[in-house]
Write a protein that holds these residues in place. Structure first.
Motif, short mmCIF file in Angstrom:
data_model
loop_
_atom_site.label_atom_id
_atom_site.label_comp_id
_atom_site.label_asym_id
_atom_site.label_seq_id
_atom_site.Cartn_x
_atom_site.Cartn_y
_atom_site.Cartn_z
N GLY A 359 2.01 -20.68 -10.92
CA GLY A 359 3.05 -19.78 -11.38
C GLY A 359 3.67 -20.17 -12.71
O GLY A 359 3.15 -20.99 -13.46
N ASP A 363 9.09 -20.00 -11.64
CA ASP A 363 8.71 -20.35 -10.28
C ASP A 363 8.94 -21.84 -10.02
O ASP A 363 9.48 -22.23 -8.97
N ARG A 367 11.55 -23.71 -7.36
CA ARG A 367 11.09 -24.67 -6.35
C ARG A 367 11.83 -25.99 -6.45
O ARG A 367 12.29 -26.54 -5.45
#
Length: 692
Positions: A359, A363, A367
Motif C-alpha cells: 500500500g 496505509d 498501521r
C-alpha cells in the motif's frame, strides 16, 4: 643485515576526498604484506596522502631477500617408477618442469610416505629488484570502483597519474607505472609552490615537501592544524566549533596546506531550524558551524582553504556570497511549509506508494499508529501520544524542506508539529521514530518515540517478509538488517521488556490479507534475533553461549541479552564445565526414555539412596531461591545459585543408577533429573556449553 628506507609516491590529479583513506591503507598494507611474504624484514610503515598524491614510507627494509632452500615435492615413489625401476611419465614430467633429469632429483622419506623432490638453493636477491613487481601488485589491488582513462593511454586509474617517485635508500628504483618513469622528483603545492622538488632520500620526504613545496603530507598533522585553527576562530566570537569526525575526515583530504577562515551570515536566518542551515553548510559547502554554550547556532561558519591568500577577506566574502542564497532557499521552504498544517498533509500520503503490495504511505502510517499505540500500552507509555505521532510521522515527507533536504525527515516533522500546536512529546516522537539511524546513533528519549520507532521497524519487517521478499545475501533493498539491529538496540539499551513474538502478531493482524507468505511470524522473529549472533560474536561471546540461550527461545530482546550476559558470567565459574557435562548426561538419559517424563512428579518417599535424597533437598531449596530471582530476571544470580549444586549432582551420578530395573524407582529418578534440567533451562540450555 643492511637496511634502507623505501619510499613510493604516486602523483595524480585531485583524488576524491572520500576515497583517499581506503586507497592509502590498501597500498600500505599490500606493500607490507608483499615484503613479509618475500621474507624481507622491515620496520615501521608510514602513510602520507593529499588530494594530489599517495605515498608510503617503509623504514629499515632489508636490502636483500635472504638465500633459502627451495623444495618442490613431486609424485610419490610408487607412482614415479614402474616395476622395473624405470621412471614413469609423471616422474619425467616433474623433472622437466624443474629443468633437471630424473637422476638429479632427491627422495623424501616421511611417516606418511615417500616422494620425489627437487631441492635448489635460491641465492639472495636484491630487494630493489623485487620492489617493482610488488608495487604493481599493490596498485592492481587498490579498491577503485570506477577507474578512468586519460589521453590515449592504455591504462586506467582513479585519476590521471602525472609523476612517480620510487626510492630505496638514496637510489631510484627503475620502473614504469601508468606511463610515468620512476624518479626522485616530487611536486609542491599547485599554487604556492608548483615547481618540481628533488627528494634525496626517503627520510627527507616529509620535511622537504613542507619547507620547499608548502605541502603537509601527513594526514594527522593536517587534521590537527584544522582542529586547532577552527577552535581558535570559534573562540574569538565566543562560540564553540562543532567538528564532526566524518566532515573533518573529508575536509582534511581536500587540502594540502589548510588555512581556516571564518565567515558570517545574517542573523535572520537563525529563525530557520538550525538543522537546515547546518546541513547546508556541512553537506554542500564543507563548512564547520559554531554554536553557543547552549548548543544554539551562531551566525558564523568556518571554511578550510587550500591556500594562504594574500587577501583572505575576499575569500571569506566569496564564501559568504555562496552560502547566502542557499540559506534564503531554506528560509523560503520553511515559511512556505508552515502555511499548511502537518495533519493536512496526511491526505497526500495516499498518493505515495510505500510498496506495491503493502500500500501507500497513508496505509503504513495508519498501521504504525495503531501498532505504536499497542506497544505504548505494553511499555507504560502514553498510548494516545504514540498513536497521534504515528498518524503524523510521515507527513513531513511531502514538505518542500524535506524534498530539498531528505536527511531532515522527522526533524522537520517535529518543527512543524510544534508550530501547529501538537503536544510536545508527540512532536518529539515524530523526530525520534527514525532513531537509531546508524550504528552508535542516539536512541529515542520519550516513551511514545520509542514505541513509534519500534512500530515502524516491525511493520516494515513483517510487511516485506509477509509478501515473500526477505533479504538475500546480496540484496536488502528495504534495509531490513539495519531495521532489525535498530530494533534490538531500542529494546535492549532502553531496557524495555517487550515480547517481539506478540508485537509481530499484532503487526500481522494490522496487515491482514496483505501477508501471503507462510511462516512469516516465525521467520521474522528468527531473522531479528539472528542479528544478536553477529553482535555478540563481535564482542567475543562464544557461539556455544549464544546457542545455549537460543535453545530456550526467549522472545524478548532484553531478556535474551540478560541471559547471554548471565551465561557468559557462568562459564567463567570453576563449576561450569562439570555442570555442563552433567546437563549433557541428563539430556541424553531423558532423551532415551520411552515415557513422558514431563508428566511425572518426584515422590519423595520413593527416593531410596542418600545421594538422590540429598539432590532432591538441594534442588528444592535451589528452586525456591531461583524462582524468586527469576521474578526480577536476575539470571546471573540464578546460575550462581545453581552452580552450588555441583557437588550434590556429582555425588548423585557417582552413587545412583538411574535406569534401575525397578520401574517406580526408575521413573522417580527420571522425574528428579527432569526437574533438575528444567531448573537450568529456566535460564539457558547449559548442556550446549563446553564440558569436561
Amino acid at each position: 643485515m643492511q637496511t634502507q628506507d623505501f619510499l613510493i609516491e604516486i602523483g595524480t590529479e585531485e583524488l576524491p576526498a572520500k576515497a583517499l583513506g581506503g586507497l592509502i591503507e590498501s597500498l600500505a598494507a599490500s606493500l607490507s604484506a608483499s615484503l613479509s611474504k618475500a621474507e624481507i624484514t622491515h620496520g615501521e610503515v608510514k602513510t602520507f596522502s593529499t588530494p594530489r598524491r599517495l605515498a608510503v614510507l617503509i623504514h629499515a627494509v632489508a636490502t636483500e631477500q635472504p638465500a633459502k632452500n627451495v623444495e618442490r615435492r613431486g609424485p610419490a615413489l610408487q607412482a614415479a617408477f614402474d616395476a622395473s625401476g624405470n621412471p614413469s611419465p609423471a616422474a619425467q614430467g616433474f623433472a622437466r618442469s624443474c629443468g633437471v633429469s630424473v637422476e638429479q632429483l632427491d627422495k623424501l622419506e616421511t611417516d606418511k610416505g615417500s616422494w620425489l623432490v627437487y631441492q635448489q638453493q635460491q641465492p639472495a636477491v636484491p630487494t630493489s629488484q623485487l620492489l617493482p613487481a610488488m608495487i604493481n601488485e599493490a596498485v592492481n589491488q587498490l579498491p577503485i570502483a570506477k577507474p578512468m582513462r586519460w589521453a590515449d593511454q592504455p591504462f586506467a586509474f582513479l585519476r590521471p597519474v602525472h609523476w612517480l617517485m620510487v626510492l630505496f635508500g638514496k637510489e631510484i628504483v627503475p620502473m614504469q607505472l601508468f606511463g610515468c618513469k620512476s624518479d626522485r622528483i616530487s611536486y609542491g603545492h599547485r599554487f604556492q609552490s608548483p615547481g618540481s622538488i628533488r627528494i634525496d632520500e626517503p627520510a627527507a620526504y616529509q620535511e622537504t615537501l613542507r619547507k620547499v613545496g608548502e605541502v603537509i603530507v601527513d594526514v594527522e598533522e593536517r587534521k590537527n592544524l584544522i582542529v586547532e585553527q577552527t577552535k581558535n576562530l570559534a573562540h574569538e566570537v565566543g562560540g564553540k566549533a562543532v567538528i564532526e569526525p566524518a566532515l573533518l575526515s573529508e575536509v582534511v583530504n581536500l587540502v594540502e596546506w589548510p588555512v581556516a577562515l571564518r565567515g558570517t551570515f545574517e542573523e535572520r536566518f537563525l529563525d530557520v531550524p538550525q538543522e537546515c542551515l547546518i546541513s547546508t553548510m556541512a553537506d554542500n559547502q564543507r563548512y564547520f558551524h559554531i554554536v553557543d554554550g547552549k548548543g544554539k547556532l551562531k551566525p558564523y561558519f568556518i571554511t578550510i582553504c587550500n591556500i594562504e591568500s594574500r587577501n583572505p577577506e575576499s575569500v571569506t566574502l566569496g564564501n559568504e556570497k555562496v552560502i547566502r542564497p542557499r540559506f534564503s532557499d531554506a528560509e523560503f521552504f520553511f515559511n512556505a511549509d508552515k502555511k499548511m498544517r502537518l495533519c493536512d498533509r496526511r491526505a497526500g500520503l495516499a498518493n505515495v506508494v510505500f510498496q506495491q503490495k503493502l500500500g501507500t504511505l497513508a496505509d503504513k502510517s495508519a498501521r504504525i499508529a495503531e501498532l505504536a499505540g499497542q506497544i505504548a500500552g505494553a511499555i507504560d507509555a502514553d498510548e494516545n501520544k504514540a498513536f497521534r505521532a504515528g498518524e503524523l510521522c510521515k507527513a513531513d515527507l511531502l514538505s518542500a524542506m524535506v524534498n530539498e533536504f531528505p536527511e531532515l525527515q522527522g526533524i522537520m516533522g517535529e518543527y512543524y508539529a510544534r508550530h501547529d500546536g501538537e503536544d510536545s512529546e508527540t512532536a518529539q516522537a515524530i523526530r525520534e521514530h527514525y532513531l537509531p539511524r546508524f550504528a552508535g546513533d542516539e536512541l529515542p528519549v520519550t516513551r511514545p518515540g520509542l514505541a513509534l520507532a519500534i512500530a515502524d521497524r516491525v511493520d516494515t519487517l513483517v510487511g516485506i517478509f509477509g509478501i515473500g521478499q526477505a533479504p538475500t545475501g546480496a540484496k536488502d533493498p528495504f534495509a531490513l538488517r539495519r531495521a532489525a539491529i535498530g530494533l534490538l538496540r531500542l529494546c535492549v539499551e532502553s531496557e524495555i521488556t517487550l515480547d517481539l513474538k506478540e508485537v509481530i502478531s499484532w503487526s500481522m493482524r494490522l496487515l491482514g490479507e496483505r501477508v501471503t507468505h507462510p511462516n512469516t511470524e516465525t521467520e521474522v522473529l528468527e531473522f531479528i534475533l539472528a542479528r544478536f549472533r553477529a553482535q555478540y560474536q563481535e564482542e567475543g561471546v562464544a557461539a556455544e553461549i549464544i546457542n545455549a540461550v537460543m535453545a530456550v527461545n526467549p522472545t524478548s530482546p532484553l531478556d535474551f541479552d540478560r541471559r547471554v550476559r548471565a551465561v557468559s558470567h557462568f562459564v567463567a565459574l570453576p563449576e561450569s564445565e562439570a555442570l555442563a557435562a552433567a546437563n549433557k548426561r541428563v539430556r541424553n538419559i531423558l532423551s532415551k526414555s520411552e515415557i513422558d517424563v514431563a508428566a511425572l512428579d518426584v515422590k519423595e518417599g520413593a527416593l531410596l539412596e542418600k545421594a538422590e535424597q540429598d539432590l532432591w533437598r538441594a534442588l528444592s531449596a535451589a528452586r525456591k531461591e531461583a524462582l524468586a530471582l527469576l521474578v526480577s530476571n536476575d539470571y546471573t544470580a540464578v546460575l550462581i545459585r545453581l552452580a552450588s549444586l555441583r557437588t550434590t549432582i556429582d555425588a548423585f551420578f557417582d552413587n545412583v543408577m538411574v535406569n534401575t530395573p525397578h520401574e517406580e524407582v526408575r521413573n522417580n529418578r527420571l522425574a528428579l533429573l527432569h526437574s533438575l534440567q528444567q531448573l537450568f533451562l529456566s535460564v539457558a540450555d547449559i548442556s550446549q556449553l563446553p564440558s569436561q
